[in-house]
Motif scaffolding. Structure first.
Motif, mmCIF file in Angstrom:
data_model
loop_
_atom_site.group_PDB
_atom_site.id
_atom_site.type_symbol
_atom_site.label_atom_id
_atom_site.label_comp_id
_atom_site.label_asym_id
_atom_site.label_seq_id
_atom_site.Cartn_x
_atom_site.Cartn_y
_atom_site.Cartn_z
ATOM 1 N N GLU A 111 0.835 -1.211 0.000
ATOM 2 C CA GLU A 111 0.000 0.000 0.000
ATOM 3 C C GLU A 111 0.867 1.258 0.000
ATOM 4 O OE1 GLU A 111 -3.715 -1.964 2.409
ATOM 5 O OE2 GLU A 111 -2.611 -0.313 3.346
ATOM 6 N N GLN A 112 1.980 1.157 0.753
ATOM 7 C CA GLN A 112 2.905 2.297 0.813
ATOM 8 C C GLN A 112 3.477 2.573 -0.592
ATOM 9 O OE1 GLN A 112 3.408 4.383 3.084
ATOM 10 N NE2 GLN A 112 5.264 5.454 2.402
ATOM 11 N N ARG A 155 0.866 4.054 -2.708
ATOM 12 C CA ARG A 155 0.654 5.470 -2.353
ATOM 13 C C ARG A 155 1.758 6.343 -2.930
ATOM 14 N NH1 ARG A 155 -1.467 3.899 2.525
ATOM 15 N NH2 ARG A 155 0.565 3.896 3.498
ATOM 16 N N GLU A 156 3.025 5.826 -2.797
ATOM 17 C CA GLU A 156 4.164 6.601 -3.314
ATOM 18 C C GLU A 156 4.060 6.760 -4.836
ATOM 19 O OE1 GLU A 156 7.741 4.745 -1.955
ATOM 20 O OE2 GLU A 156 7.339 5.253 0.132
ATOM 21 N N ALA A 212 1.376 6.671 -6.569
ATOM 22 C CA ALA A 212 0.285 7.610 -6.855
ATOM 23 C C ALA A 212 0.781 9.045 -6.695
ATOM 24 C CB ALA A 212 -0.889 7.340 -5.930
#
Ligand code: ADP
Length: 510
Positions: free
Chosen positions: A33-34, A37-38, A40
């Protein structure tokens, strides 16, 4: 009890293992997820447009950069056809790039994107195939805005065009001025010539001769400037007329021979029989180049010879490239000047420029003319030993032209000929020419050897039908040799051809 006890421990172990696995899974997911997110964040911050194209070529996951480029909303774009965002005329190219981007191959294409208001934006689109996952195949699409680059290119183009136009206008002005200057100059030269033909005192003749020499030099300078500016203004057109190469070179060399022989130099022209006789091109401009190179060679040579050689460089059929070489045994040119002498107004021997005269324009003009003839020009030279100026030029060959240059009269085949010339180059050229006519030349270097050769030939009962004798040999000159040959006992009435350096002069009658 014991049974229940061990079962409980097993259950506890299993539960703890499951919890471990779950925790690891959760940690891995958090990590993923990290990353997502990065990614994104990067996609949002990127100035390039980035999006995914699904298997039906629809925009997915459109980033802010692309939405801004298309002046639209990222969510509104999601699911819209990719091709609908491309200018109708560029869609074919876009489809081809899409097809080309397969497997590990990405593909790029420059095209116009359509913005919401119907305006277009130039862009470079790169399609990167994503390996097929559990779902369906897809492409990533990276779009770079080319507006700034196109603007810069256009600015450079405009500046160049303006510079070209201004240089052309300049050239046209100079060409016009040079033409205007030539008219009164022709008057000055003509009138001075007439005045020189009248009764004058020695003093007056001296003044007028100086005026004439100055007017001639000015005329040459104006002609050179006119040529150069015409070339720069692209106003100089080359002719394309059939001409006889040997005749043209012969005439050119005849004019230059006077200058060469005044300095005691040998002047030779070597055009092997294999070189085409008739060419289609601009004989006047070719003559100008040869005159410039041979004129320079004579100017910068005090002793020895100047030789013009023409060979065939490329001969594919209807077009032929000839290689001209003008070799001298003069003062030579220092290596660092081998390039600069081809620039306008540049002379290699600044200290002697006054003595040698000239404008420093001749080579610049010749080089440009040669380039217009589809060739190039260069120099080989060793200081103190001499220089060879080379150039190539392309010519058309008339369809009906005989490739074997010179017709060979049958009656000449096998005829013994004597060649007597003190200059080795001339001997070689003459012998080659006679051999190309299937004659049998015997070559000697002086008058005494000529007489011996003739006597020997008579003894062998194989007398020479023709004797080609250089009139200007240093020890026994050609006239004396001719007289001696005629006086030899039992001399056959052979033709003795005397070769004169120049056609002018008092020896003509003899
Ligand atoms: P110009 O002869 O009018 O000065 P050119 O452009 O014909 O101008 O030649 C430029 C210079 O190149 C000459 O001034 C001379 O220094 C050098 N050069 C040309 N041909 C020769 C040569 N055959 N031998 C030595 N130097 C030469």
């Amino acid at each position: 009890m014991a049974f229940f006890g061990s079962h409980a421990v097993e259950i506890e172990h299993a539960a703890s293992a499951a919890i471990d696995m779950l925790e690891r899974e959760i940690a891995a997911r958090r990590c993923l997820e990290q990353v997502v997110r990065e990614q994104a964040l990067v996609l949002t911050a990127a100035s390039d447009g980035i999006a995914r194209l699904d298997d039906e070529c629809r925009w997915r996951e459109v980033n802010g950069g692309l939405a801004a480029l298309l002046d639209d909303d990222a969510t509104a774009l999601d699911g819209r056809s990719w091709l609908a965002s491309i200018h109708a005329e560029d869609r074919e190219q876009a489809r081809a790039a899409f097809t080309a981007a397969q497997g590990t191959e990405s593909a790029s294409v420059e095209l116009r994107l359509l913005r919401r208001d119907g305006s277009t934006v130039p862009a470079r689109v790169t399609l990167i195939p994503v390996p097929p996952g559990p779902e369906t195949a897809a492409h990533y699409c990276v779009v770079r805005d080319l507006t700034d680059r196109r603007r810069a290119e256009e600015e450079v183009r405009l500046t160049l065009r303006e510079a070209e136009a201004s240089s052309r206008a300049n050239g046209e002005f100079v060409a016009h001025m040079s033409h205007e200057i030539r008219t009164p100059l022709a008057g000055i030269i003509g009138m001075t010539e007439l005045a020189l033909g009248t009764a004058l005192s020695t003093e007056q003749r001296g003044y007028l001769e100086t005026a004439m020499a100055s007017a001639d030099a000015l005329c040459q300078l104006v002609n050179d400037i006119l040529d150069l500016s015409k070339i720069e203004a692209r106003k100089l057109d080359l002719e394309a007329v059939p001409f006889d190469l040997r005749e043209m070179l012969g005439e050119t060399m005849r004019v230059l021979a006077l200058q060469a022989h005044q300095k005691g130099l040998e002047l030779a022209c070597d055009v092997p029989a294999t070189v085409c006789q008739t060419l289609v091109g601009d004989p006047g401009r070719l003559r100008q180049i040869v005159t410039n190179l041979v004129g320079n060679a004579i100017k910068f040579t005090e002793r020895g010879e100047v030789v013009v050689r023409v060979t065939t460089a490329i001969d594919p059929g209807e077009r032929v490239t000839l290689h001209f070489a003008v070799a001298d045994t003069g003062i030579g040119i220092a290596p660092e000047k081998h390039r600069t002498i081809f620039e306008a107004f540049t002379q290699a021997h600044a200290s002697t420029a006054r003595q040698h005269g000239g404008t420093g324009l001749g080579l610049a003009i010749s080089m440009q003319l040669v380039e217009m003839m589809g060739g190039r020009m260069w120099v080989d030279s060793v200081v103190g030993k001499g220089s060879t100026f080379h150039f190539t030029a392309r010519f058309d060959v008339p369809a009906a032209c005989t490739r074997a240059a010179l017709p060979v009269p049958v009656s000449l085949a096998g005829l013994p000929v004597l060649v007597a010339d003190d200059n080795a180059t001339q001997r070689r050229i003459l012998a080659e020419l006679l051999r190309s006519w299937r004659m049998e030349p015997v070559v000697v270097a002086d008058g005494a050897a000529a007489c011996e050769a003739v006597a020997r030939a008579q003894r062998d009962e194989c007398p020479f039908a023709l004797m080609v004798v250089d009139a200007g040999m240093p020890d026994v000159d050609g006239f004396t040799v001719a007289a001696r040959l005629r006086a030899l006992p039992g001399a056959a009435p052979a033709t003795i051809m005397l070769l004169r350096a120049t056609s002018a002069g008092v020896d003509g009658a003899r």
